[in-house]
Design a protein around this motif. Structure first.
Motif, PDB file in Angstrom:
ATOM      1  N   CYS A   8       0.840  -1.198   0.000  1.00 41.64           N
ATOM      2  CA  CYS A   8       0.000   0.000   0.000  1.00 41.64           C
ATOM      3  C   CYS A   8       0.878   1.251   0.000  1.00 41.64           C
ATOM      4  CB  CYS A   8      -0.912   0.001   1.225  1.00 41.64           C
ATOM      5  SG  CYS A   8      -1.866   1.513   1.422  1.00 41.64           S
ATOM      6  N   CYS A  11       0.023   3.126   3.804  1.00 42.01           N
ATOM      7  CA  CYS A  11       0.440   2.554   5.090  1.00 42.01           C
ATOM      8  C   CYS A  11       1.585   1.551   4.946  1.00 42.01           C
ATOM      9  CB  CYS A  11      -0.752   1.904   5.790  1.00 42.01           C
ATOM     10  SG  CYS A  11      -1.340   0.442   4.929  1.00 42.01           S
ATOM     11  N   CYS A  25      -4.418  -0.237   0.089  1.00 42.59           N
ATOM     12  CA  CYS A  25      -4.918  -1.480   0.667  1.00 42.59           C
ATOM     13  C   CYS A  25      -6.394  -1.398   1.022  1.00 42.59           C
ATOM     14  CB  CYS A  25      -4.096  -1.831   1.901  1.00 42.59           C
ATOM     15  SG  CYS A  25      -4.415  -0.741   3.296  1.00 42.59           S
ATOM     16  N   SER A  26      -6.884  -0.180   1.312  1.00 36.72           N
ATOM     17  CA  SER A  26      -8.244  -0.055   1.840  1.00 36.72           C
ATOM     18  C   SER A  26      -8.840   1.288   1.451  1.00 36.72           C
ATOM     19  CB  SER A  26      -8.178  -0.128   3.371  1.00 36.72           C
ATOM     20  OG  SER A  26      -7.408   0.976   3.843  1.00 36.72           O
ATOM     21  N   CYS A  29      -7.139   4.120   3.338  1.00 35.76           N
ATOM     22  CA  CYS A  29      -5.868   4.598   2.798  1.00 35.76           C
ATOM     23  C   CYS A  29      -6.092   5.371   1.497  1.00 35.76           C
ATOM     24  CB  CYS A  29      -4.909   3.443   2.565  1.00 35.76           C
ATOM     25  SG  CYS A  29      -4.165   2.883   4.105  1.00 35.76           S
TER      26      CYS A  29
HETATM   27 ZN   LIG Z   1      -2.972   0.995   3.376  1.00 35.08          ZN
END
Ligand SMILES: [Zn+2]
Length: 184
Positions: A8, A11, A25-26, A29
């Protein structure tokens, strides 16, 4: 076939990308990255506004002005002046002036010039139709209502383009925003 983890960009955690373009990743983020990008753009706008106020034909500029025009930290400039690497004129205490032409030789064109020169390749996204989703496509693809799509587009200042009856938004920005698509 084993899927390869990506890292990512926000992070640094490893994650299984949902598509080849996934870089976060999400959604958390992805949102953070978007906010950061917007903040940078705002900062740029502030600096550009300051740069515009400095008369273009004035040769001797202050260290602060040189920092703004050439994107160099004041501390660095003072150090270079101290080392004699940037010649300066001292008009009195705190009235150090440096020659714009010397700065130009060292750092290239000043901000305002550089900005207009590099405008075409500075684009962060493409609004060409093939690089965009329509709002309907976004709603379908990410299983959310068109109303939500519009509100997210406003909230995250995603650029849009109207072609005929349809509104389009860049795939890159939308994929970034909904990457992971399990939020909302
Ligand atoms: Zn992330």
């Amino acid at each position: 076939m084993k899927r390869i983890d990506k890292q990512c960009l926000v992070c640094g955690d490893g994650f299984l990308p949902k598509s080849v373009t996934s870089v976060y990743c999400s959604p958390k983020c992805s949102k953070r990255a978007y906010k950061f990008k917007m903040l940078q753009l705002k900062k740029e706008a502030v600096i550009n506004a300051l740069a515009d106020k400095i008369p273009k034909d004035r040769i001797f500029i202050s260290v602060a002005e040189a920092g703004i025009l050439f994107g160099v930290a004041k501390r660095t400039l003072y150090r270079l002046v101290g080392q004699g690497k940037i010649p300066s004129v001292n008009l009195g205490t705190r009235l150090l002036r440096i020659d714009r032409r010397v700065m130009q030789e060292l750092y290239g064109p000043a901000r305002s010039l550089r900005q207009t020169e590099s405008l075409p390749n500075k684009k962060l996204y493409s609004l060409e139709k093939e690089d965009c989703y329509s709002i309907g496509e976004i709603a379908h693809r990410f299983q959310i209502s068109e109303g939500s799509v519009y509100s997210h587009i406003r909230k995250y200042s995603i650029p849009t383009r109207q072609i005929g009856k349809h509104v389009f938004a860049p795939k890159s920005e939308i994929d970034d925003l909904y990457n992971g698509n399990d939020f909302i």
